[in-house]
Write an enzyme that holds these catalytic residues in place. Structure first.
Site, PDB file in Angstrom:
ATOM      1  N   HIS A  63       0.849  -1.155   0.033  1.00 37.19           N
ATOM      2  CA  HIS A  63       0.259  -0.016  -0.135  1.00 37.19           C
ATOM      3  C   HIS A  63       1.071   1.182   0.147  1.00 37.19           C
ATOM      4  CE1 HIS A  63      -3.797   2.060   1.694  1.00 37.19           C
ATOM      5  NE2 HIS A  63      -3.330   2.627   0.770  1.00 37.19           N
ATOM      6  N   HIS A  82       1.762   5.178  -2.133  1.00 38.41           N
ATOM      7  CA  HIS A  82       1.050   6.160  -3.143  1.00 38.41           C
ATOM      8  C   HIS A  82       2.492   6.901  -3.497  1.00 38.41           C
ATOM      9  CE1 HIS A  82      -3.325   6.184  -1.936  1.00 38.41           C
ATOM     10  NE2 HIS A  82      -2.604   5.686  -0.764  1.00 38.41           N
ATOM     11  N   PHE A  83       2.851   6.487  -4.886  1.00 35.50           N
ATOM     12  CA  PHE A  83       4.345   7.210  -5.188  1.00 35.50           C
ATOM     13  C   PHE A  83       3.843   8.230  -5.967  1.00 35.50           C
ATOM     14  CE2 PHE A  83       7.279   3.149  -4.782  1.00 35.50           C
ATOM     15  CZ  PHE A  83       7.166   3.276  -3.429  1.00 35.50           C
ATOM     16  N   ARG A  84       2.713   8.706  -6.316  1.00 36.49           N
ATOM     17  CA  ARG A  84       2.138   9.840  -7.107  1.00 36.49           C
ATOM     18  C   ARG A  84       2.563  10.143  -8.700  1.00 36.49           C
ATOM     19  NH1 ARG A  84      -1.284  10.465  -3.079  1.00 36.49           N
ATOM     20  NH2 ARG A  84      -0.412  11.468  -1.081  1.00 36.49           N
ATOM     21  N   ASN A 115      -5.019   6.553  -7.149  1.00 33.49           N
ATOM     22  CA  ASN A 115      -5.250   8.007  -7.099  1.00 33.49           C
ATOM     23  C   ASN A 115      -4.195   9.107  -7.491  1.00 33.49           C
ATOM     24  OD1 ASN A 115      -4.033   7.476  -4.397  1.00 33.49           O
ATOM     25  ND2 ASN A 115      -4.873   8.915  -3.384  1.00 33.49           N
ATOM     26  N   HIS A 162     -10.676   0.884   0.909  1.00 30.72           N
ATOM     27  CA  HIS A 162     -10.453   2.024   1.913  1.00 30.72           C
ATOM     28  C   HIS A 162     -11.934   2.278   2.448  1.00 30.72           C
ATOM     29  CE1 HIS A 162      -8.918   6.310   3.181  1.00 30.72           C
ATOM     30  NE2 HIS A 162      -9.978   5.964   3.822  1.00 30.72           N
ATOM     31  N   HIS A 215      -5.773  -0.536   5.971  1.00 33.01           N
ATOM     32  CA  HIS A 215      -5.461   0.093   6.975  1.00 33.01           C
ATOM     33  C   HIS A 215      -6.560   0.139   8.173  1.00 33.01           C
ATOM     34  CE1 HIS A 215      -7.699   2.939   4.257  1.00 33.01           C
ATOM     35  NE2 HIS A 215      -6.634   3.227   3.895  1.00 33.01           N
ATOM     36  N   ASP A 259       0.565   2.593   3.508  1.00 38.11           N
ATOM     37  CA  ASP A 259      -0.011   3.919   3.144  1.00 38.11           C
ATOM     38  C   ASP A 259       0.868   5.060   2.879  1.00 38.11           C
ATOM     39  OD1 ASP A 259      -2.128   5.289   1.958  1.00 38.11           O
ATOM     40  OD2 ASP A 259      -3.241   5.143   3.966  1.00 38.11           O
ATOM     41  N   HIS A 282       3.024  14.416   1.000  1.00 39.39           N
ATOM     42  CA  HIS A 282       2.464  15.706   0.506  1.00 39.39           C
ATOM     43  C   HIS A 282       3.661  16.593   0.973  1.00 39.39           C
ATOM     44  CE1 HIS A 282      -1.633  14.188   0.012  1.00 39.39           C
ATOM     45  NE2 HIS A 282      -1.304  13.692   1.190  1.00 39.39           N
TER      46      HIS A 282
HETATM   47  O1  DOR Z   1      -4.182   9.502   4.405  1.00 39.54           O
HETATM   48  C1  DOR Z   1      -4.498   9.206   3.269  1.00 39.54           C
HETATM   49  N1  DOR Z   1      -3.643   9.707   2.266  1.00 39.54           N
HETATM   50  N2  DOR Z   1      -5.237   8.188   3.183  1.00 39.54           N
HETATM   51  C2  DOR Z   1      -5.771   8.004   1.727  1.00 39.54           C
HETATM   52  O2  DOR Z   1      -6.565   7.371   1.643  1.00 39.54           O
HETATM   53  C3  DOR Z   1      -4.953   8.588   0.661  1.00 39.54           C
HETATM   54  C4  DOR Z   1      -3.699   9.025   0.852  1.00 39.54           C
HETATM   55  C5  DOR Z   1      -3.023  10.040  -0.165  1.00 39.54           C
HETATM   56  O3  DOR Z   1      -3.035   9.486  -1.067  1.00 39.54           O
HETATM   57  O4  DOR Z   1      -2.747  11.100   0.219  1.00 39.54           O
HETATM   58 ZN    ZN Z   2      -3.821   4.804   0.709  1.00 42.72          ZN
END
Ligand code: DOR
Ligand code: ZN
Length: 446
Positions: free
Chosen positions: A64, A66-68, A98, A182, A240, A313, A317
């Site tokens: 899990h 998120h490499f963006r 996402n 989720h 999670h 997860d 940011h």
């Molecule tokens: O805290 C989170 N950040 N929960 C998520 O479901 C998405 C993730 C994100 O992509 O920033």
């Molecule tokens: Zn996530």
């Protein structure tokens, strides 16, 4: 070129033993005990690495992250975040949809796979996302191109919420890939938000986060997903877990008998709501970090087998984005580089055994997502390995944080253990013997 890793404590499948590993052509060719004679394995092409005093674990498979990339590359890229991952002993990662554009079709999967083939330090897999208008695409996606279907039953970063019961029923009835959910109830979150706004206005303290995204929102939504999976015998993985209450919805039969499995992330095993005062929006994530009692119940559930997988997860940011007020600051925490060190601290504290860490971060992820010849230290398996020094401490600071966002909730914290080096497909991709060094190797789609 072959490699001989000598004199390590090897952690695998419930045991720890003193031995050596012989690696050739990307795989673990031979596992030897400490007293075995290895001289016949050595040729002029053998690199000998003495790992006396260190532990070798199967590299972490983080299911899990998120490499963006694409589209959110100011927060992170596949290159930057997978590089941070190997520095944390992670050798494979499954990335969420996402992004911008979101990964909703085979075409978008192809684009991500092409970037990863070029840039990734770790083996990779990508989830395809389900939205309110791509059900056909998701059901027909080539199962070799996606590792699973990501379903948001509560909106978070990226707004990929699906709340139409007809879509959900069809999805659960027909999915050929595992669904990862989720689970947070949107209606409940919206009601809680309105109440908090009427109480505090537009700028409440961060400590309201687990009141807005509360236990009930998690429980109701997880229950709904579990009931849908039971109705259609769907393979469901609940991402999670963050509450004690949700644990009632899971069983601890053996993993191979389960159709419904669960995950906890490092932040929910580590932090509690008491940390909001110190860390503020840095630890704002969805689902929210909750109470001390929730954290302890989650820890216990890892040990009893109600929870199958530990992931991160990882959701970077920028500092500027996180510095905003409660409602504006995005949710998500960068973690992929520090999950193993955090878990090893919990081993030092007696919360988990090393064998349990390895089971939940490598064996079970490989079994659940069907990765062949990975996740275990076995002859004939890929040499994806993390080498750790349990007893050399490391303080996290700007000199060693590798995330593109350049911050961590662990800044200034001193972990008791350190990652010494990481092998991906038999290649030494990260070494921290004196100064950190990286080398790209060939990685694979999982
Ligand atoms: O805290 C989170 N950040 N929960 C998520 O479901 C998405 C993730 C994100 O992509 O920033
Ligand atoms: Zn996530």
């Amino acid at each position: 070129m072959s490699k001989l890793l000598l004199n390590a404590q090897i952690v695998n499948e419930g045991t720890v033993f003193h031995g050596h590993l012989f690696i050739q052509n990307q795989v673990i060719e031979k596992i030897l005990s400490a007293t075995d004679d290895y001289s016949s394995l050595i040729s002029e092409h053998t690199e000998i690495i003495d790992l006396s005093g260190y532990y070798i674990l199967p590299g972490l498979i983080d299911v899990h992250v998120h490499f963006r990339e694409p589209g959110l590359t100011h927060k992170g890229t596949i290159f930057s975040e997978s590089r941070a991952a190997v520095a944390g002993g992670v050798t494979s990662a499954l990335d969420m949809p996402n992004t911008n554009p979101p990964t909703l079709t085979e075409k978008e999967l192809d684009e991500k796979l092409a970037i990863a083939e070029k840039d990734s330090f770790v083996n990779y897999g990508f989830f395809v996302g389900v939205s309110s208008n791509n059900l056909e695409d998701v059901l027909n996606v080539n199962p070799r191109k996606a590792c699973g279907i990501k379903l948001f039953l509560g909106s978070s970063t990226g707004n990929m919420l699906v709340d139409d019961d007809q879509i959900l029923n069809t999805l659960f009835a027909k999915a050929r890939l595992p669904i990862v959910v989720h689970a947070e109830d949107e209606k409940r979150i919206n009601e809680n938000t309105e109440r908090i706004k009427s109480q505090y206005g537009e700028n409440p303290p961060i400590s309201v986060h687990p009141i807005i995204r509360d236990v009930e929102a998690c429980y109701q939504s997880t229950k709904k997903a579990v009931e849908l999976a039971q109705k259609y015998n769907t393979k469901l993985h609940v991402a999670h877990l963050s509450t004690a209450r949700e644990l009632d919805l899971f069983s601890n039969v053996s993993l191979l008998e389960k159709r419904i499995t669960s995950e906890v992330c490092v932040q929910h095993l580590w932090f509690t709501e008491q940390d909001y005062e110190r860390l503020g929006t840095k630890i704002k994530c969805n689902p929210a970090i909750k109470s001390f009692a929730d954290r302890n119940a989650l820890r216990e559930a890892v040990n009893t087998g109600l929870i199958d997988i530990i992931a991160t997860d990882h959701a970077p940011h920028t500092r500027e984005e996180k510095a905003q007020t409660y409602f504006k600051a995005p949710s998500g925490i960068p973690l992929v580089q520090h999950s193993l060190q955090a878990l090893l601290d919990l081993v030092h504290q007696g919360v988990f055994s090393l064998e349990t860490i390895v089971q939940k971060t490598a064996h079970n992820p490989a079994l659940l997502f069907g990765f062949e010849k990975r996740g275990f230290i076995r002859e004939g398996y890929f040499a994806d390995l993390a080498v750790v020094d349990m007893n050399t401490s490391q303080t996290i600071n700007s000199t060693n944080i590798l995330y593109k966002c350049e911050w961590s909730p662990f800044e200034d914290y001193t972990f008791k253990s350190k990652i010494i080096c990481t092998f991906v497909n038999g290649n030494l991709v990260f070494r921290n013997f004196t100064t950190p060094q990286f080398k790209h190797s060939t990685t694979y789609q999982l």
